[in-house]
Design a protein around this motif. Structure first.
Motif, PDB file in Angstrom:
ATOM      1  N   MET A   1     -12.048   6.888 -18.610  1.00  0.00           N
ATOM      2  CA  MET A   1     -12.240   6.111 -17.621  1.00  0.00           C
ATOM      3  C   MET A   1     -11.367   5.808 -16.664  1.00  0.00           C
ATOM      4  O   MET A   1     -10.123   5.983 -16.947  1.00  0.00           O
ATOM      5  CB  MET A   1     -12.679   4.597 -18.443  1.00  0.00           C
TER       6      MET A   1
ATOM      7  N   GLU B   1     -13.230  -0.953 -14.782  1.00  0.00           N
ATOM      8  CA  GLU B   1     -13.234   0.315 -15.165  1.00  0.00           C
ATOM      9  C   GLU B   1     -14.548   1.046 -14.751  1.00  0.00           C
ATOM     10  O   GLU B   1     -15.588   0.510 -15.073  1.00  0.00           O
ATOM     11  CB  GLU B   1     -12.942   0.312 -16.967  1.00  0.00           C
ATOM     12  N   TYR B   2     -14.314   2.364 -14.641  1.00  0.00           N
ATOM     13  CA  TYR B   2     -15.594   3.006 -14.096  1.00  0.00           C
ATOM     14  C   TYR B   2     -15.470   4.492 -14.688  1.00  0.00           C
ATOM     15  O   TYR B   2     -14.312   5.327 -14.695  1.00  0.00           O
ATOM     16  CB  TYR B   2     -15.511   3.263 -12.647  1.00  0.00           C
ATOM     17  N   GLY B   3     -16.469   4.898 -15.095  1.00  0.00           N
ATOM     18  CA  GLY B   3     -16.759   6.190 -15.635  1.00  0.00           C
ATOM     19  C   GLY B   3     -17.320   6.939 -14.352  1.00  0.00           C
ATOM     20  O   GLY B   3     -17.353   6.420 -13.322  1.00  0.00           O
ATOM     21  N   ARG B   4     -17.330   8.375 -14.386  1.00  0.00           N
ATOM     22  CA  ARG B   4     -17.795   9.245 -13.062  1.00  0.00           C
ATOM     23  C   ARG B   4     -18.624   8.838 -12.689  1.00  0.00           C
ATOM     24  O   ARG B   4     -18.457   8.579 -11.365  1.00  0.00           O
ATOM     25  CB  ARG B   4     -17.637  10.788 -13.777  1.00  0.00           C
ATOM     26  N   ARG B   5     -19.813   8.766 -13.150  1.00  0.00           N
ATOM     27  CA  ARG B   5     -21.083   8.276 -12.464  1.00  0.00           C
ATOM     28  C   ARG B   5     -21.128   6.969 -11.843  1.00  0.00           C
ATOM     29  O   ARG B   5     -21.493   6.846 -10.591  1.00  0.00           O
ATOM     30  CB  ARG B   5     -22.185   8.411 -13.435  1.00  0.00           C
ATOM     31  N   GLU B   6     -20.569   6.131 -12.592  1.00  0.00           N
ATOM     32  CA  GLU B   6     -20.464   4.674 -11.974  1.00  0.00           C
ATOM     33  C   GLU B   6     -19.476   4.548 -10.916  1.00  0.00           C
ATOM     34  O   GLU B   6     -19.943   3.905  -9.760  1.00  0.00           O
ATOM     35  CB  GLU B   6     -19.957   3.593 -12.969  1.00  0.00           C
ATOM     36  N   LEU B   7     -18.247   5.211 -10.761  1.00  0.00           N
ATOM     37  CA  LEU B   7     -17.419   5.174  -9.601  1.00  0.00           C
ATOM     38  C   LEU B   7     -18.195   5.951  -8.339  1.00  0.00           C
ATOM     39  O   LEU B   7     -18.334   5.458  -7.366  1.00  0.00           O
ATOM     40  CB  LEU B   7     -16.210   6.243  -9.972  1.00  0.00           C
TER      41      LEU B   7
ATOM     42  N   ARG C   1     -21.307   6.634  -7.618  1.00  0.00           N
ATOM     43  CA  ARG C   1     -22.299   5.669  -7.276  1.00  0.00           C
ATOM     44  C   ARG C   1     -21.993   4.742  -6.071  1.00  0.00           C
ATOM     45  O   ARG C   1     -22.763   4.273  -5.301  1.00  0.00           O
ATOM     46  CB  ARG C   1     -23.175   4.857  -8.263  1.00  0.00           C
ATOM     47  N   ARG C   2     -20.539   4.190  -6.046  1.00  0.00           N
ATOM     48  CA  ARG C   2     -20.098   3.283  -5.222  1.00  0.00           C
ATOM     49  C   ARG C   2     -19.361   3.803  -3.982  1.00  0.00           C
ATOM     50  O   ARG C   2     -18.844   3.006  -3.288  1.00  0.00           O
ATOM     51  CB  ARG C   2     -19.069   2.357  -6.198  1.00  0.00           C
TER      52      ARG C   2
ATOM     53  N   GLU D   1     -14.478  11.419 -18.222  1.00  0.00           N
ATOM     54  CA  GLU D   1     -14.706  10.343 -17.389  1.00  0.00           C
ATOM     55  C   GLU D   1     -13.546  10.037 -16.528  1.00  0.00           C
ATOM     56  O   GLU D   1     -13.540   8.935 -15.893  1.00  0.00           O
ATOM     57  CB  GLU D   1     -15.241   9.069 -18.232  1.00  0.00           C
TER      58      GLU D   1
END
Length: 375
Positions: free
Chosen positions: A1, A8-14, A16-17, A155
């Motif tokens: 993460m 805290e961000y995984g690859r996809r969640e980061l 996306r932003r 991640e």
């Protein structure tokens, strides 16, 4: 993460932003465009934690400017960044292009003060000896840029750069430095991994030193050194007492250098830091005592030249000829390689400083226990 700004961000969640990763972190290749630094390539690293630093491609892949949250961690000299083509190799000419920065590499066949030594290993009668200037040539040599970028590992994301620096001469040394610099997105630490190879065919002397230059505002009145020292030896006619406490800039100050024996943790890691408790800010260094059996502190607390150097070294402060007499001068065989490395990082806040101070104290206590058991 990836930890950024309290989240805290995984690859996809980061991803996306953001439109591109460089919105929060990344590595960018630039070329300086003015003054003595015109034409010097630099890689600008930003980790997103507030840590940003420059890898100077055309100066041995050394680390120049280094900041955390807009505050400098290192000392930059009045010389500034200059191209390697201005290097003056004789005597103290090193100082003409010594820009400071977070890391200046010294070597590859010589470090420390000037010396004249045999060159018989190169089998060239007109060159019976070699004259070596202060700290050798490598920091004034450009690298071949092998690559750089961002790489996701699960991640987490690693920012990286690789370069190769060749120090060579006809009828002389042919030493190759391979360097990889890494920093993780969301973290406040830098990893340097080096390999030095004798790419020639003659046994070649080798000396190596990391000149890490910590500056204002970390270095200021009341700042201190954290190091697991079991003995301290001044290199001149001045006391060792108080060598780890720093004062405000002093007019006419003359540099002081101390060689200290440092205790290692289990596995050989040595923790060292310069901290400013008033600011809640520090710079730490982790290195392998098996790679660097010696360590120095350079106290230069003068006006303008206001810096504390924390310096792992393959050799003692007495230098090349002393190392030869002691049988400690490394000679790399043809094709032989040696690995080196170091971690540099930020201590932010009282709790991180105290945690590191306990780590230093634990290293020293471990050494004392081992010596007690040996008796």
């Amino acid at each position: 993460m990836v930890r950024l700004w309290g989240g805290e961000y995984g690859r996809r969640e980061l991803l996306r932003r953001v439109g591109r990763l460089e919105q929060v972190a990344g590595v960018r290749l630039v070329t300086l465009g003015d003054g003595a630094g015109r034409g010097v390539r630099a890689l600008e690293f930003r980790t997103g934690s507030g840590l940003s630093f420059d890898v100077l491609v055309d100066r041995a892949f050394d680390i120049g400017r280094c900041e955390f949250g807009g505050r400098s961690l290192c000392w930059l000299s009045g010389v500034g960044t200059s191209g390697p083509w201005f290097y003056e190799p004789e005597g103290l000419g090193f100082f003409r292009t010594f820009g400071g920065g977070m890391l200046t590499t010294c070597g590859l066949d010589h470090t420390l003060f000037m010396a004249e030594d045999t060159a018989e290993q190169y089998h060239y009668p007109p060159k019976r000896t070699e004259r070596y200037g202060l700290h050798g040539r490598v920091s004034n040599l450009p690298a071949r840029l092998v690559g750089y970028g961002e790489r996701w590992e699960g991640e987490g994301c690693v920012l990286w750069a690789e370069g190769e620096v060749l120090q060579a001469a006809v009828f002389g040394e042919r030493l190759l430095l391979r360097r990889r610099v890494e920093a993780r997105v969301g973290e406040s630490r830098i990893t340097v991994r080096d390999e030095v190879e004798n790419a020639g065919f003659d046994p070649t002397p080798h000396m190596y030193l990391y000149h890490v230059n910590v500056g204002f505002p970390v270095v200021d009145e009341g700042a201190e050194l954290l190091a697991p020292a079991v003995s301290v030896t001044p290199r001149g006619d001045y006391p060792a007492e108080g060598y780890g406490r720093f004062h405000a800039p002093e007019e006419g100050y003359v540099e002081r250098v101390f060689e200290h024996e440092l205790a290692a943790e289990e596995g050989g890691t040595v923790p060292v830091a310069v901290v400013n408790r008033r600011l809640g800010l520090g710079v730490y260094q982790l290195y392998d005592r098996n790679q660097f059996p010696h360590h120095f502190v350079w106290r230069m607390l003068g006006e303008g030249t206001y810096v504390v150097g924390i310096e792992p070294s393959t050799n003692r402060t007495a230098g090349r000829l002393d190392a030869r007499r002691r049988g400690e001068l490394i000679r790399l065989r043809a094709g032989e390689r040696r690995a080196y490395g170091m971690e540099l990082g930020v201590l932010e806040g009282e709790s991180e400083i105290e945690r590191f101070a306990r780590r230093v104290a634990s290293s020293k206590a471990r050494r004392a226990r081992r010596e007690g058991e040996a008796r």
